[in-house]
Design an enzyme around this catalytic site. Structure first.
Site, short mmCIF file in Angstrom:
data_model
loop_
_atom_site.label_atom_id
_atom_site.label_comp_id
_atom_site.label_asym_id
_atom_site.label_seq_id
_atom_site.Cartn_x
_atom_site.Cartn_y
_atom_site.Cartn_z
N SER A 1 -1.02 0.54 -4.41
CA SER A 1 -0.17 1.84 -3.77
C SER A 1 -1.04 3.00 -4.14
CB SER A 1 1.13 1.78 -4.29
OG SER A 1 2.05 2.50 -3.42
N ASP B 1 -0.30 7.68 0.86
CA ASP B 1 -0.64 7.01 -0.40
C ASP B 1 -1.59 5.81 0.01
OD1 ASP B 1 1.23 5.23 0.30
OD2 ASP B 1 1.85 4.92 -1.75
N ASP C 1 -1.67 2.55 0.18
CA ASP C 1 -1.35 1.48 0.99
C ASP C 1 -0.33 1.91 2.17
OD1 ASP C 1 0.99 1.90 -0.37
OD2 ASP C 1 1.39 -0.12 -0.78
N ASP D 1 2.65 3.37 2.13
CA ASP D 1 4.13 3.08 2.15
C ASP D 1 5.04 4.29 1.68
OD1 ASP D 1 3.49 3.12 -0.47
OD2 ASP D 1 4.41 1.10 -0.74
#
Length: 450
Positions: free
Chosen positions: A104, A243, A245, A247
């Site tokens: 992340s 960010d 990834d 999410d």
């Protein structure tokens, strides 16, 4: 032995704590557990494997694919994809399992493994514990025709996900909106600009050239300065930062001011309530959300249900009572009509849609909430597991909360993803919040020193 799974999967420095061997064994154990619990259908199970743009994701994904195939699972390697995109595809493609390689917002050397079961839902604590118990335990390996196939997707699945993001707007056009999109040199680099462009916005992309080494490097939702400057420089109406990834999403108004996850949730909650889509007039947030959010929602007749920190706990609360909106101050926002996990690009699109339909700037929309001064101090190199049981720390937190009264609060907790303790203090002034936070952080560093 400490629990291997944290609040968001298994994380560590890639090739040190998180090795190819561990990725292989975790994947085998996950396949075994889900098979034993009946989570697989009565056919050869299928798994989707995705990753963000970290260079280590390449060897970890290879290990995961090998482990799953060795356990008799057919694998589709989706390649680089946002975490919420993989969750969406696991659901829509009817897969039995999804595995995402990502840390992340963490720095590039870190990586992580997240598992999704059928429907694109994260595993609960019980299943994660079962997976840990199966690690390296004896098992009957399939052979011959019973081992799984591994195939690589050609990009079709990623395009389906982008199309879905745009379709979620229900035909609302973003034409006339000039938007700067920061892709964090992560998975959003492949999805965010195409989605906003398809929705009609004028898009300026930044940090959308991943090299495998530059994910989250002075970019994205953990480094907002560049986006704030770019929005002002280009005369944009909105800036959105994802960010690694994709999410989570944070935003910037036309003057370069930060619009955090709390304010984004406040905007969307009021919008959904006006549309009659906010179930039980309730927003789900964590204990780290600003008191200003709770106060603002109360003024609009919206109850805030608070959970432990971590989007998985927000999701659990939403699922248990059918709530339609939840999230975290950090920018994880879950709109359950369209996704069952936090989706930064989806959130950003719907924030822009609120601007388009209301004719208001994001600053005007965000003005419904006034944040209390909040100071967060991360205390590293401590025994974080003793944070909630040390008597002196407990006593100090109680005294600080009494000192703050109704005008503030203290939240002191171990990080679920990093080796540190977080000390958060809200107060009526910045000075008071910082003084108390520094006092408590010093005590934590002294009492819990390794």
């Amino acid at each position: 032995m400490a629990r291997l799974f944290g609040t968001d999967g298994v994380r560590g420095i890639a090739n040190r704590e998180l090795t190819a061997e561990l990725a292989l064994e975790l994947s085998i154990a996950a396949a075994r557990v889900l098979g034993e619990t009946g989570a697989f259908r009565e056919r050869r199970p299928v798994a989707l494997v995705g990753r963000d743009t970290r260079i280590s994701g390449e060897f970890l994904a290879a290990a995961v694919c090998a482990g799953l195939a060795s356990a008799g699972v057919d694998v589709v390697d989706v390649g680089v994809v946002p975490t919420p995109g993989l969750a969406y595809l696991v659901n829509t493609e009817g897969a039995d399992l999804g595995v995402m390689l990502s840390a992340s917002h963490n720095p590039m050397p870190d990586n992580g493994i997240k598992f999704f079961q059928r429907g694109g839902v994260k595993l609960d604590d019980f299943l994660e514990d079962q997976i840990e118990e199966r690690l390296e335990s004896p098992w009957e390996r399939p052979t011959g025709a019973d081992v799984g196939h591994v195939t690589a997707d050609d990009g079709t699945l990623l395009h389906r996900y982008v199309d879905y993001l745009v379709a979620s707007l229900g035909g609302i056009s973003l034409a006339g909106l000039k938007i700067v999109v920061d892709g964090a040199n992560g998975a959003a680099a492949l999805t965010a600009v195409p989605a906003f462009t398809a929705a009609g916005a004028e898009v300026i992309g930044m940090n959308i050239t991943p090299t495998g080494l530059n994910i989250n490097d002075k970019a994205g939702s953990t480094h907002m300065d560049g986006l704030q400057a770019a929005v002002v420089e280009h005369g944009a109406m909105l800036g959105v930062a994802l960010d690694g990834d994709a999410d989570r999403c944070l935003a910037v108004d036309a003057s370069g001011n930060l619009v955090d996850g709390d304010k984004i949730m406040a905007i969307l909650a009021v919008e959904l309530k006006a549309q009659g889509k906010l179930h039980n007039d309730t927003l789900v947030a964590t204990i780290m959300s600003n008191l200003g959010l709770i106060n603002a929602m109360r003024e609009h007749g919206i109850h805030v249900e608070q959970t432990r920190v971590g989007d998985r706990y927000v999701l659990e609360a939403m699922g248990a009572d059918g709530f339609t909106l939840g999230g975290e101050q950090s920018g994880h926002v879950i709109i359950s009509e369209y996704a069952n996990t936090g989706d930064g690009v989806l959130t950003a699109l719907h924030l822009a849609a609120a601007m388009a339909t209301s004719g208001k700037s994001v600053a005007e929309l965000a003005s419904i909430m006034t944040s209390l001064p909040q100071v967060m101090i991360n205390v590293p190199n401590v025994d974080k597991m003793r944070a909630g049981v040390d008597p002196e720390i407990t006593q100090a937190v109680t005294a600080a909360n009494k000192e703050l009264g109704n005008g503030g609060r203290v939240v002191l907790r171990p990080s679920g993803t990093e080796p540190l303790v977080r000390v958060m203090v809200e107060a009526t002034t910045d000075e008071q919040a910082r003084e108390i936070a520094e006092r408590l952080a010093g005590l934590v560093a002294h009492r819990l020193a390794l």
